[in-house]
Write a protein that holds these residues in place. Structure first.
Motif, PDB file in Angstrom:
ATOM      1  N   ASP A  18     -16.088 -10.283   5.631  1.00 15.38           N
ATOM      2  CA  ASP A  18     -15.023  -9.604   4.910  1.00 15.38           C
ATOM      3  C   ASP A  18     -15.293  -9.623   3.404  1.00 15.38           C
ATOM      4  N   ASP A  49     -15.586  -3.908   8.230  1.00 11.13           N
ATOM      5  CA  ASP A  49     -15.850  -5.351   8.314  1.00 11.13           C
ATOM      6  C   ASP A  49     -14.790  -6.196   7.620  1.00 11.13           C
ATOM      7  N   ASP A  50     -13.984  -5.568   6.764  1.00  7.10           N
ATOM      8  CA  ASP A  50     -12.877  -6.291   6.143  1.00  7.10           C
ATOM      9  C   ASP A  50     -11.696  -6.265   7.100  1.00  7.10           C
ATOM     10  N   ARG A  51     -11.438  -7.409   7.721  1.00  5.62           N
ATOM     11  CA  ARG A  51     -10.421  -7.475   8.767  1.00  5.62           C
ATOM     12  C   ARG A  51      -9.053  -7.911   8.265  1.00  5.62           C
ATOM     13  N   GLU A  52      -8.969  -8.253   6.961  1.00  6.54           N
ATOM     14  CA  GLU A  52      -7.701  -8.737   6.422  1.00  6.54           C
ATOM     15  C   GLU A  52      -6.806  -7.570   6.012  1.00  6.54           C
TER      16      GLU A  52
END
Length: 358
Positions: free
Chosen positions: A250, A286-289
């Protein structure tokens, strides 16, 4: 008479800001500092502080981010952030320069108040961890607390070395409490920053102070290991993830997005304080937040490249280089006991800079 009273208010406000910086309440004290500064200017005090080697670099940086306002898609946010930046520099840096130019002993008092605030914040964070079993924090998140504790750790250690008797014992205890609080933030960037600060401090203090500093750090390390015995496994697991690409995908995604923002706005960026507004359009899978938790690129220079473009990033790099050079010059020219304080200040700056890269 009125100006004398206002000067006392200004000094008290600055000391209070130093004390409440780590716990997260500096904004309240800044209001009183602002009012006292405005009143003193109205009574005829010169608007500008005494010249320092840092002034041209500060002016260039503020001008660079100010230029981005004219080209920003969010001019109100960018303008507000730029004005706030200039005001914080004026109130914080400018006021400190004004006071210590006339009263050099004030710097030690300010560092002492900051040390007290750092220990209080560390105790608060530790208490929150004990009660809630979550990463240590105060009113801010764990990363913010990690930043202030990483900054305060070399300052406390430098103060402890300069003191004698019970003052040294108390400050040494403060170093231990701060180190434990820093560990319990679980902030990997803050750990790296704190470690970098200590390495710089040990490498730059006078040789006569180094053995005592090493002994104090050894005592803190052993005491911390004992105090954190029930958390060692979780801390080790967190530390091992520092170099784990999968665990950090992330962050890597945010860095790639920040680079793309910079490529699309190469000269002046998107405007100071606008990363969170621009980021959703550049966010990678890919940034899961959740997006609201991304007000910052988790890399200070990439963030400034995105918000300030080439002009903003280069001017800030220059400001950082001049600050480090000035600190090193202070260490070379100061009396031996003051060199410990100078080394602590440089180490604290390095600690924050390292943390802000990750």
């Amino acid at each position: 008479m009125k100006s004398t009273w206002l000067i006392r208010v200004e000094r008290a406000s600055l000391l209070t800001m130093g004390a409440v910086l780590a716990p997260g309440f500096a904004a309240g004290a800044a209001v009183f500092l602002f009012l006292a500064t405005v009143a003193l200017t109205a009574f005829g005090r010169p608007f500008l502080w005494e010249r320092t080697p840092l002034d041209p670099a500060i002016l260039l940086f503020v001008a660079a981010v100010g230029l981005s306002v004219a080209f920003s898609a969010f001019p109100a946010t960018a303008a507000g952030s730029t004005v706030l930046l200039a005001l914080l520099i004026y109130l914080g840096y400018g006021t400190v320069v004004r006071i210590i130019t006339r009263d050099r002993a004030f710097l030690m008092r300010l560092l002492e108040w900051m040390a007290v605030g750092t220990v209080v914040a560390a105790l608060w964070g530790i208490l929150n961890y004990v009660l809630h079993r979550t990463a240590a924090r105060t009113i801010d998140d764990y990363n913010t607390l990690g930043t202030t504790l990483a900054l305060g750790l070399p300052l406390l250690l430098g103060l402890a070395v300069r003191r004698r008797g019970w003052s040294r014992v108390l400050l040494g205890g403060g170093v231990a409490v701060t180190a434990v609080g820093l560990a319990l933030t679980f902030s990997r960037g803050a750990w790296l920053g704190g470690l970098a600060g200590l390495v710089v401090l040990l490498g730059t203090v006078p040789r006569t102070a180094r053995p005592l500093m090493l002994v104090m750090l050894l005592i803190v390390l052993v005491g911390g290991w004992i105090g954190l015995s029930g958390t060692v496994a979780a801390l080790e697991e967190r530390a091992e993830s520092i170099l784990d690409v999968t665990a950090n995908r992330d962050r890597i995604a945010m860095w790639k997005a920040a680079l793309q923002i910079f490529r699309d706005h190469p000269l002046v960026g998107t405007g100071l304080g606008t990363f969170s507004l621009v980021y959703p359009r550049y966010r990678l899978p890919d940034d899961r937040e959740p997006v609201p938790t991304r007000p910052f690129a988790h890399n200070l220079f990439l963030n400034l490249a995105a918000e300030g473009g080439l002009f903003g990033a280069l001017s800030f790099a220059g400001l950082t280089a001049v600050a480090l050079w000035w600190g090193m010059r202070w260490m070379r020219q100061a009396p031996e006991d003051e060199r410990v304080t100078a080394a602590s200040a440089v180490a604290a700056l390095v600690a924050v800079l390292v943390h802000e890269q990750v």
